[in-house]
Write a protein that holds these residues in place. Structure first.
Motif, PDB file in Angstrom:
ATOM      1  N   SER A 113       0.845  -1.206   0.000  1.00 40.29           N
ATOM      2  CA  SER A 113       0.000   0.000   0.000  1.00 40.29           C
ATOM      3  C   SER A 113       0.883   1.260   0.000  1.00 40.29           C
ATOM      4  O   SER A 113       0.569   2.255  -0.673  1.00 40.29           O
ATOM      5  N   THR A 114       2.015   1.159   0.723  1.00 40.90           N
ATOM      6  CA  THR A 114       2.933   2.298   0.700  1.00 40.90           C
ATOM      7  C   THR A 114       3.461   2.545  -0.709  1.00 40.90           C
ATOM      8  O   THR A 114       3.509   3.676  -1.205  1.00 40.90           O
ATOM      9  N   HIS A 141       0.680   3.859  -2.819  1.00 36.21           N
ATOM     10  CA  HIS A 141       0.420   5.264  -2.464  1.00 36.21           C
ATOM     11  C   HIS A 141       1.498   6.166  -3.040  1.00 36.21           C
ATOM     12  O   HIS A 141       1.227   7.172  -3.716  1.00 36.21           O
ATOM     13  N   ASP A 152       2.819  15.148   2.277  1.00 38.09           N
ATOM     14  CA  ASP A 152       2.992  13.740   2.727  1.00 38.09           C
ATOM     15  C   ASP A 152       4.234  13.657   3.593  1.00 38.09           C
ATOM     16  O   ASP A 152       5.361  13.743   3.086  1.00 38.09           O
TER      17      ASP A 152
END
Lengths: 792, 195
Positions: free
Chosen positions: A37-38, A41, A75
């Motif tokens: 997911s990182t 993302h 982020d």
């Protein structure tokens, strides 16, 4: 380590391992998911930034590019970004003071994890042309921190789950460990105490329950086997104490009834020769039923229909349900309530001699173990019976041997006594010979004797006769047994009197000292015919009978001795018959039936240590050898009568030796007397010279022969030779032989103190014409001389 | 005294930015100092790049495989650079073609038209001639965009910047990418100039 602990450990290890694997898998999956997911993302972020940067790159505007990159500030995970032109040179960086990346930069579109950082390169593309590359570096530490938190939480959950498993497994493992613990408890009770009656409790219906059932079943079988083994041992021991068949049967049946137990048991005896089956014995409790079934002891059973045919062929027969049987006997058993039966053959050396019958009221009442037990028991009973048989045979042989040994010893003792008695008799005879000769001579020749002198001499003569008779009887009594059984004429009256006299000490003198009186009652038939028999044996037998009679009257009584003649007229084809009866009776204690039946057995005695048990046996032996009938009448308290019946052989003439007249044909003879005893020589010489004979005496065998030889060639040879038997150096036999060798016609008279023994032994030397006993009677000597020297 | 402390810490960064900017300016000045050619070399590349960030209506192409044509009106300042910039390149599968024109009547199949050194007097008739055509007009003359051109090269502080007239682009039926627009300065949308 106990089973419970093992089970607990296994359960906890298994669930712990499963939880650990789950935890690891969960954390790993979480790690992968978080990374992806990182990456995703960052990828979307990177691609947007890259797309936005294309114009800045295309139109060489680094400031614009820096502004675009500054958007990454939103982020916090992105720690660095770098925009590169196609040549790879940095075009713009974020943050503005970022140091160059210390790590390898991946290819366009790739990403890599370097330590705590995720580094990814995104191509900057416009219209299909690559204008440059955006490199983004994200810090994974927050992600990993998140993962750590997740892992810790999961581990705590796993530990709680493990504790729950522990709590849950305790009751669960008890379901396994408790039945096993029960089994272990039962097994240790069995092995520790040897108690096979314990049973393990059945706690569940699964395999453990079946195991428990099987274990209990096994224990029950062992218990019953042990019971049978124990019973077998007890029966074996009980049998071992017994030696006769009925007793063995009784004890076996009793044990079977009490301990097996059976409802009916009996032993059948089988005679293979006649094929007859007999009821040997029934168990103590089965006896009434046996009588009801017509199977009382001694009853014969028909083999064929009774169903025992296979048993007597050696098979074990098991009838599980007698209701199906069609045989009469078995139907009788059914009516008596018996439903199952086992018949086991009793065998000795593969020969059936009996059948063991066991029955129970329940149908199918015998298990295979019971049948096997009865089979083994019947084998054992067979062996024991065989041993009992062997034992009794051995006992019989032993008794016979002992009897023989005793008899031999007795004979040996008697023989020694006899020899001693003979020696004594010989010396006495020698010693009284001159007395007898002189007395007879005086009475005969001295006419001038006073009345008184003649009277005294007569008394002396009678006394000498008595002494000679006594000595003779003593010798007779101890006559050796090995002498051949030789029949001679026997006057039973005379024998009876003789024995009565001989035993007087026993029945009169000894008892009188104690004040006990035994009155003899003698009834001897006149004109009793003599019988053919061995006088010595009859005398011994009679002596024994008198002793028995005396012993039977410890308080005194009447001793009866009776002889009589019974005769039967010839009729119905049987010849006329005559018999002599000799009877000894007493008024003593008498005998009961059992004693009367056994009294003939050797070594059977009622006298304890005093009796040898051989007396009546000897009587019986004598009677048998004489073909005499032996009859015993007895009543307890009234006395006993023993009757011997001897047959009289008709037609045998009395042999009468007719002696020539005393002095009628007396001639003058020339006689040679040889003796080593000068007193006897003198006596003989005087008497024979008184008769008118010429007498030459020689005091020794050798001298006598020399004298005879000298005279033979002379003018006056000897008419006869009288020689003593026992002499030193050259005895009477040698003398006789030499005399006959010199002159066969010359008669030789042997004078001996052993006379009777020589006759018995058939030891009369062939050269002797006549044997005369010492002390010699003048009449006998004269008649012998007269007979032998008659002119031819 | 926290403020003084912050001041003291910030100073090195400021100095570093100043130094970096000075470095960049020095590099740019040096590249300009070599020759005039690099200026037009860069402008030639920009001309090519416009084809990437601008969309032409399909009516702008005679046929499907018609080349994408870059035209230079007037005296060509690019010399060889323009040919180098487009050599081997394609846009939407179309090859590039470079044409040098002397008269505005020759612009029939041009898609990008660089108008070289046009005086304001000459420029208006040219733009008038091009009205209604889907041609991206580019020039480096001053106030080109205000006067009706689409993109004007502007040199500011030694850097080549872009000034775009969105109204002119819309009038020419051209769609300019927002990315390009974000880099450029735009001619404010005022009232339509009188023809």
């Amino acid at each position: 380590m106990t089973l419970r602990r093992r089970l607990m450990r296994a359960a906890l290890l298994t669930s712990g391992l499963a939880l650990l694997l789950t935890l690891v898998g969960f954390v790993a999956a979480q790690l992968i998911t978080l990374r992806e997911s990182t990456v995703a993302h960052q990828s979307s972020l990177g691609n947007v930034i890259a797309a936005n940067s294309s114009a800045a790159l295309a139109f060489q505007d680094p400031e614009a590019a820096r502004e675009i990159l500054a958007a990454l500030r939103a982020d916090p995970n992105v720690v660095a970004a770098e925009l590169r032109d196609p040549a790879g040179s940095p075009f713009a960086v974020y943050p503005a003071d970022a140091s160059p990346l210390p790590v390898r930069v991946p290819e366009d579109g790739e990403h890599s994890f370097e330590g705590r950082y995720l580094i990814a390169a995104y191509p900057v593309v416009q219209g299909g042309r690559t204008l440059g590359t955006l490199v983004l570096t994200s810090d994974m530490a927050p992600v990993y921190r998140q993962l750590l938190v997740l892992g810790v939480v999961a581990a705590i959950v796993a530990l709680v789950a493990l504790f729950g498993a522990y709590l849950l497994s305790r009751p669960l493992q008890r379901q396994i460990s408790e039945p096993i613990a029960a089994l272990v408890g039962a097994a240790s009770a069995v092995s520790g105490r040897g108690d096979y009656s314990v049973r393990a409790a059945r706690l569940s219906d699964d395999e453990l329950g079946r195991l428990t059932d099987t274990f209990n079943d096994m224990l029950a079988r062992i218990e019953s086997q042990l019971g049978r083994l124990n019973l077998h041992n007890r029966i074996t021991r009980a049998i071992g104490d017994r030696q006769d068949l009925p007793s063995i049967f009784r004890v076996v049946l009793q044990h079977l009834e009490d301990d097996m137990p059976i409802d009916f048991g009996c032993m059948l005896l089988y005679d293979s020769a006649s094929e007859v089956l007999t009821v040997g014995s029934a168990g103590p409790r089965s006896a009434p039923l046996a009588r009801q079934l017509a199977m009382a002891e001694g009853t014969q059973i028909v083999i064929e229909p009774s169903g025992f045919a296979r048993s007597v062929r050696g098979e074990l027969v098991y009838a599980p349900d007698l209701g199906e049987a069609s045989f009469e006997l078995l139907q009788g058993m059914v009516q008596a309530g018996l439903r199952s039966l086992v018949a086991a053959p009793l065998m000795v050396e593969s020969r059936v001699f009996g059948v063991l019958v066991a029955a129970r009221r329940a149908p199918r009442g015998f298990s295979s173990g019971d049948c096997e037990f009865l089979r083994q028991l019947s084998e054992h009973v067979g062996l024991a019976s065989h041993q009992a048989h062997l034992h009794s045979a051995l006992q019989l042989a032993y008794d016979e041997l002992r009897q023989t040994q005793k008899a031999v010893m007795q004979q040996e003792r008697l023989r020694a006594l006899g020899q001693m008695a003979s020696g004594v008799a010989h010396d006495i005879n020698n010693a009284i010979s001159p007395i007898a000769l002189y007395t007879e001579s005086l009475l005969e020749r001295e006419a001038g004797l006073s009345e008184r002198g003649r009277g005294h001499l007569t008394t002396i003569q009678q006394a000498i006769e008595d002494v000679a008779q006594t000595v003779g009887r003593m010798r007779e009594f101890y006559r050796p047994r090995e002498a051949q059984f030789e029949l001679a004429r026997v006057d039973l009256n005379r024998v009876a009197q003789q024995v009565l006299e001989l035993t007087r000490v026993r029945w009169s003198d000894v008892l009188q000292e104690r004040g006990i009186v035994i009155a003899p009652q003698i009834e001897l038939a006149a004109a009793l015919p003599s019988i053919m028999g061995a006088e010595g044996e009859i005398r011994d037998a009679l002596t024994n009978l008198i002793f028995n009679a005396v012993d039977a009257m410890p308080e005194g009584g009447t001793l009866g001795i009776r002889t009589c003649v019974v005769s039967r007229q010839a009729d119905a084809g049987l010849p006329a018959d005559e018999a002599v009866i000799l009877e000894v009776s007493d008024t003593g204690v008498g005998m009961d039936e059992d004693t009367r039946r056994r009294c003939m057995e050797p070594f059977f005695t009622t006298k304890g240590e005093r009796g040898s048990g051989l007396g009546l046996a000897m009587v019986y032996g004598m009677a048998r050898r004489h073909s005499a009938e032996l009859d015993i009448e007895s009543a307890v308290g009234r006395g006993t009568t023993v009757r011997l019946k001897f047959a009289v052989r008709a037609g045998e003439p009395e042999s009468v030796v007719r002696l020539p007249a005393d002095s009628a044909a007396r001639r003058r003879l020339r006689l040679l007397i040889i003796d080593d005893d000068p007193v006897i020589i003198d006596a003989l010489r005087e008497i024979l010279e008184g008769d008118g004979h010429a007498v030459v005496a020689a005091d020794g065998g050798r001298k006598g022969i020399d004298v005879f030889a000298a005279a033979l060639s002379g003018p006056e040879p000897f008419s006869a030779v009288i020689t003593d038997l026992g002499m030193p150096y050259v005895d009477g036999r040698q003398v006789a032989a030499d005399v006959k060798a010199l002159s066969a016609a010359t008669p030789v008279l042997l004078l001996t103190g052993w006379g009777q023994r020589l006759l018995d032994d058939r030891d009369i030397p062939p050269c002797v014409d006549r044997v005369l006993k010492k002390p010699p009677r003048l009449r006998e000597l004269r008649s012998a001389l007269a007979e032998l020297t008659l002119p031819a | 005294m926290p403020a003084a402390h912050v001041q003291a810490r910030r100073r090195p960064r400021v100095r570093r930015i100043v130094l970096a900017m000075a470095g960049t300016a020095a590099a740019w000045a040096m590249s300009c100092a070599f020759a005039a050619a690099p200026e037009y070399q860069l402008k030639a590349v920009f001309l090519f790049q416009f084809s990437q960030f601008v969309e032409w209506p399909s009516t702008a192409f005679a046929q499907d495989d018609a080349p994408f044509t870059v035209c230079v009106l007037g005296e060509d300042p690019f010399k060889q650079y323009l040919d180098d910039a487009v050599r081997g390149e394609k846009v939407d599968g179309r090859p590039f073609a470079v044409k040098r024109l002397q008269r505005v009547e020759q612009v029939a199949d041009c898609h990008i038209l660089f108008i070289a050194q046009a005086s304001p007097q000459r420029l208006d008739p040219i733009l008038d001639a091009l009205r209604g055509r889907s041609i991206l007009t580019v020039a480096d003359s001053a106030a080109f965009a205000e006067r009706g051109g689409v993109i004007e090269f502007v040199t500011a502080r030694n850097r080549l910047r872009l000034r775009i007239n969105p109204r002119a682009a819309r009038a020419a039926d051209l769609t300019i990418s927002s990315k390009l627009l974000s880099l450029a300065s735009l001619v404010p949308a005022g009232p339509e100039p009188a023809p």
